[in-house]
Design a protein around this motif. Sequence first.
Motif, PDB file in Angstrom:
ATOM      1  N   SER A   1      35.996  48.484  57.398  1.00 11.73           N
ATOM      2  CA  SER A   1      35.547  49.670  58.323  1.00 11.73           C
ATOM      3  C   SER A   1      34.270  50.193  57.813  1.00 11.73           C
ATOM      4  CB  SER A   1      36.749  50.789  57.855  1.00 11.73           C
ATOM      5  OG  SER A   1      36.931  51.143  56.583  1.00 11.73           O
ATOM      6  N   VAL A   2      33.677  51.060  58.230  1.00 13.46           N
ATOM      7  CA  VAL A   2      32.485  51.659  57.519  1.00 13.46           C
ATOM      8  C   VAL A   2      32.854  52.578  56.492  1.00 13.46           C
ATOM      9  CG1 VAL A   2      30.652  53.613  58.001  1.00 13.46           C
ATOM     10  CG2 VAL A   2      31.152  51.957  60.039  1.00 13.46           C
ATOM     11  N   LEU A   3      33.801  53.240  56.189  1.00 15.77           N
ATOM     12  CA  LEU A   3      34.228  54.095  55.306  1.00 15.77           C
ATOM     13  C   LEU A   3      34.660  52.934  54.071  1.00 15.77           C
ATOM     14  CD1 LEU A   3      35.806  56.445  53.481  1.00 15.77           C
ATOM     15  CD2 LEU A   3      37.736  55.894  54.632  1.00 15.77           C
ATOM     16  N   ASP A   4      35.214  51.936  54.350  1.00 14.96           N
ATOM     17  CA  ASP A   4      35.590  50.918  53.262  1.00 14.96           C
ATOM     18  C   ASP A   4      34.297  50.324  52.450  1.00 14.96           C
ATOM     19  OD1 ASP A   4      38.246  51.159  53.077  1.00 14.96           O
ATOM     20  OD2 ASP A   4      38.523  49.623  54.516  1.00 14.96           O
ATOM     21  N   ALA A   5      33.259  49.889  53.181  1.00 11.17           N
ATOM     22  CA  ALA A   5      32.071  49.324  53.153  1.00 11.17           C
ATOM     23  C   ALA A   5      31.212  50.348  52.319  1.00 11.17           C
ATOM     24  CB  ALA A   5      31.109  48.926  54.286  1.00 11.17           C
ATOM     25  N   VAL A   6      31.130  51.679  52.654  1.00 12.08           N
ATOM     26  CA  VAL A   6      30.288  52.595  51.887  1.00 12.08           C
ATOM     27  C   VAL A   6      31.109  52.920  50.564  1.00 12.08           C
ATOM     28  CG1 VAL A   6      29.466  54.896  52.089  1.00 12.08           C
ATOM     29  CG2 VAL A   6      29.496  53.638  54.088  1.00 12.08           C
ATOM     30  N   VAL A   7      32.239  53.200  50.606  1.00 15.09           N
ATOM     31  CA  VAL A   7      33.026  53.542  49.386  1.00 15.09           C
ATOM     32  C   VAL A   7      32.827  52.314  48.194  1.00 15.09           C
ATOM     33  CG1 VAL A   7      35.193  53.745  48.292  1.00 15.09           C
ATOM     34  CG2 VAL A   7      34.559  55.124  50.246  1.00 15.09           C
ATOM     35  N   THR A   8      32.830  50.971  49.091  1.00 16.31           N
ATOM     36  CA  THR A   8      32.619  49.804  47.917  1.00 16.31           C
ATOM     37  C   THR A   8      31.076  49.948  47.431  1.00 16.31           C
ATOM     38  OG1 THR A   8      34.238  48.620  49.405  1.00 16.31           O
ATOM     39  CG2 THR A   8      32.647  47.254  47.968  1.00 16.31           C
ATOM     40  N   LEU A   9      30.418  50.124  48.113  1.00 22.08           N
ATOM     41  CA  LEU A   9      28.954  50.201  47.691  1.00 22.08           C
ATOM     42  C   LEU A   9      28.893  51.345  46.499  1.00 22.08           C
ATOM     43  CD1 LEU A   9      25.891  49.667  47.772  1.00 22.08           C
ATOM     44  CD2 LEU A   9      25.530  51.308  49.506  1.00 22.08           C
ATOM     45  N   VAL A  10      29.196  52.588  46.932  1.00 22.72           N
ATOM     46  CA  VAL A  10      29.008  53.741  45.992  1.00 22.72           C
ATOM     47  C   VAL A  10      29.891  53.203  44.558  1.00 22.72           C
ATOM     48  CG1 VAL A  10      29.623  56.146  45.600  1.00 22.72           C
ATOM     49  CG2 VAL A  10      28.749  55.330  47.816  1.00 22.72           C
ATOM     50  N   ALA A  11      30.998  52.770  44.723  1.00 22.83           N
ATOM     51  CA  ALA A  11      32.048  52.258  43.596  1.00 22.83           C
ATOM     52  C   ALA A  11      31.272  51.240  42.697  1.00 22.83           C
ATOM     53  CB  ALA A  11      33.438  51.681  44.021  1.00 22.83           C
ATOM     54  N   SER A  12      30.498  50.414  43.337  1.00 21.47           N
ATOM     55  CA  SER A  12      29.784  49.424  42.726  1.00 21.47           C
ATOM     56  C   SER A  12      28.584  50.071  41.666  1.00 21.47           C
ATOM     57  CB  SER A  12      28.955  48.350  43.596  1.00 21.47           C
ATOM     58  OG  SER A  12      28.028  48.823  44.445  1.00 21.47           O
ATOM     59  N   LEU A  13      27.997  51.045  42.238  1.00 19.26           N
ATOM     60  CA  LEU A  13      27.000  51.896  41.622  1.00 19.26           C
ATOM     61  C   LEU A  13      27.583  52.528  40.492  1.00 19.26           C
ATOM     62  CD1 LEU A  13      25.088  53.098  44.625  1.00 19.26           C
ATOM     63  CD2 LEU A  13      24.468  51.372  43.052  1.00 19.26           C
ATOM     64  N   PHE A  14      28.760  53.140  40.595  1.00 14.95           N
ATOM     65  CA  PHE A  14      29.517  53.665  39.518  1.00 14.95           C
ATOM     66  C   PHE A  14      29.852  52.697  38.446  1.00 14.95           C
ATOM     67  CE2 PHE A  14      30.203  57.574  42.067  1.00 14.95           C
ATOM     68  CZ  PHE A  14      30.413  58.478  41.168  1.00 14.95           C
ATOM     69  N   GLU A  15      30.326  51.471  38.838  1.00 13.77           N
ATOM     70  CA  GLU A  15      30.513  50.473  37.704  1.00 13.77           C
ATOM     71  C   GLU A  15      29.448  49.971  37.065  1.00 13.77           C
ATOM     72  OE1 GLU A  15      32.546  47.700  40.369  1.00 13.77           O
ATOM     73  OE2 GLU A  15      34.164  49.047  40.764  1.00 13.77           O
ATOM     74  N   VAL A  16      28.545  50.170  37.589  1.00 14.03           N
ATOM     75  CA  VAL A  16      27.109  49.718  36.869  1.00 14.03           C
ATOM     76  C   VAL A  16      27.037  50.917  35.877  1.00 14.03           C
ATOM     77  CG1 VAL A  16      24.862  49.486  37.041  1.00 14.03           C
ATOM     78  CG2 VAL A  16      26.067  48.240  38.621  1.00 14.03           C
ATOM     79  N   LEU A  17      27.164  52.078  36.093  1.00 11.78           N
ATOM     80  CA  LEU A  17      26.801  53.179  35.303  1.00 11.78           C
ATOM     81  C   LEU A  17      27.921  53.269  34.206  1.00 11.78           C
ATOM     82  CD1 LEU A  17      25.845  55.732  37.941  1.00 11.78           C
ATOM     83  CD2 LEU A  17      24.172  54.633  36.169  1.00 11.78           C
ATOM     84  N   ALA A  18      29.180  53.128  34.548  1.00  9.20           N
ATOM     85  CA  ALA A  18      30.202  52.953  33.557  1.00  9.20           C
ATOM     86  C   ALA A  18      30.201  51.885  32.595  1.00  9.20           C
ATOM     87  CB  ALA A  18      31.575  52.854  34.454  1.00  9.20           C
ATOM     88  N   ALA A  19      29.388  50.964  32.795  1.00 10.07           N
ATOM     89  CA  ALA A  19      29.345  49.838  31.772  1.00 10.07           C
ATOM     90  C   ALA A  19      28.366  50.222  30.513  1.00 10.07           C
ATOM     91  CB  ALA A  19      28.556  48.681  32.226  1.00 10.07           C
ATOM     92  N   PHE A  20      27.887  51.320  30.749  1.00 12.24           N
ATOM     93  CA  PHE A  20      26.813  51.958  29.740  1.00 12.24           C
ATOM     94  C   PHE A  20      27.918  52.958  28.836  1.00 12.24           C
ATOM     95  CE2 PHE A  20      23.746  50.814  32.866  1.00 12.24           C
ATOM     96  CZ  PHE A  20      22.832  50.400  31.972  1.00 12.24           C
TER      97      PHE A  20
END
Length: 124
Positions: A1-20
Amino acid sequence: SVLDAVVTLVASLFEVLAAFDRGLLRRVTLNALNEGPDRDAGARYVLVETEMADEIEELLKARQNAGELPKQIDIPAIARAIFACGNGEFYVWLGDDAAELPDVIHRVRRHIEIILNAIGVGAA
């Protein structure tokens, strides 16, 4: 779904930041905001924010081209609203060492769901 795709993208951005290290990320963010967009750290911060918002916009455009989003909606505005929701939750996460990433992503998902429902896109 569009919702899942957008959430997956935003979550991936958070995961990058959370690595710091969160404390270091907090200091870097504060410094960039304190400097403002006319100085080096601030300009880089704005660039990162712009790139993240652009990624969301590109995803929404692709979904619009696939017929999953109405043609008449303002994709840049919707992308920026979604980015703003994620950015707001980023600051909550950044400022609270007890904040857990799954809880943040859950709240972001709910914000995105509200935005998509408002433009006539169901969560399915």
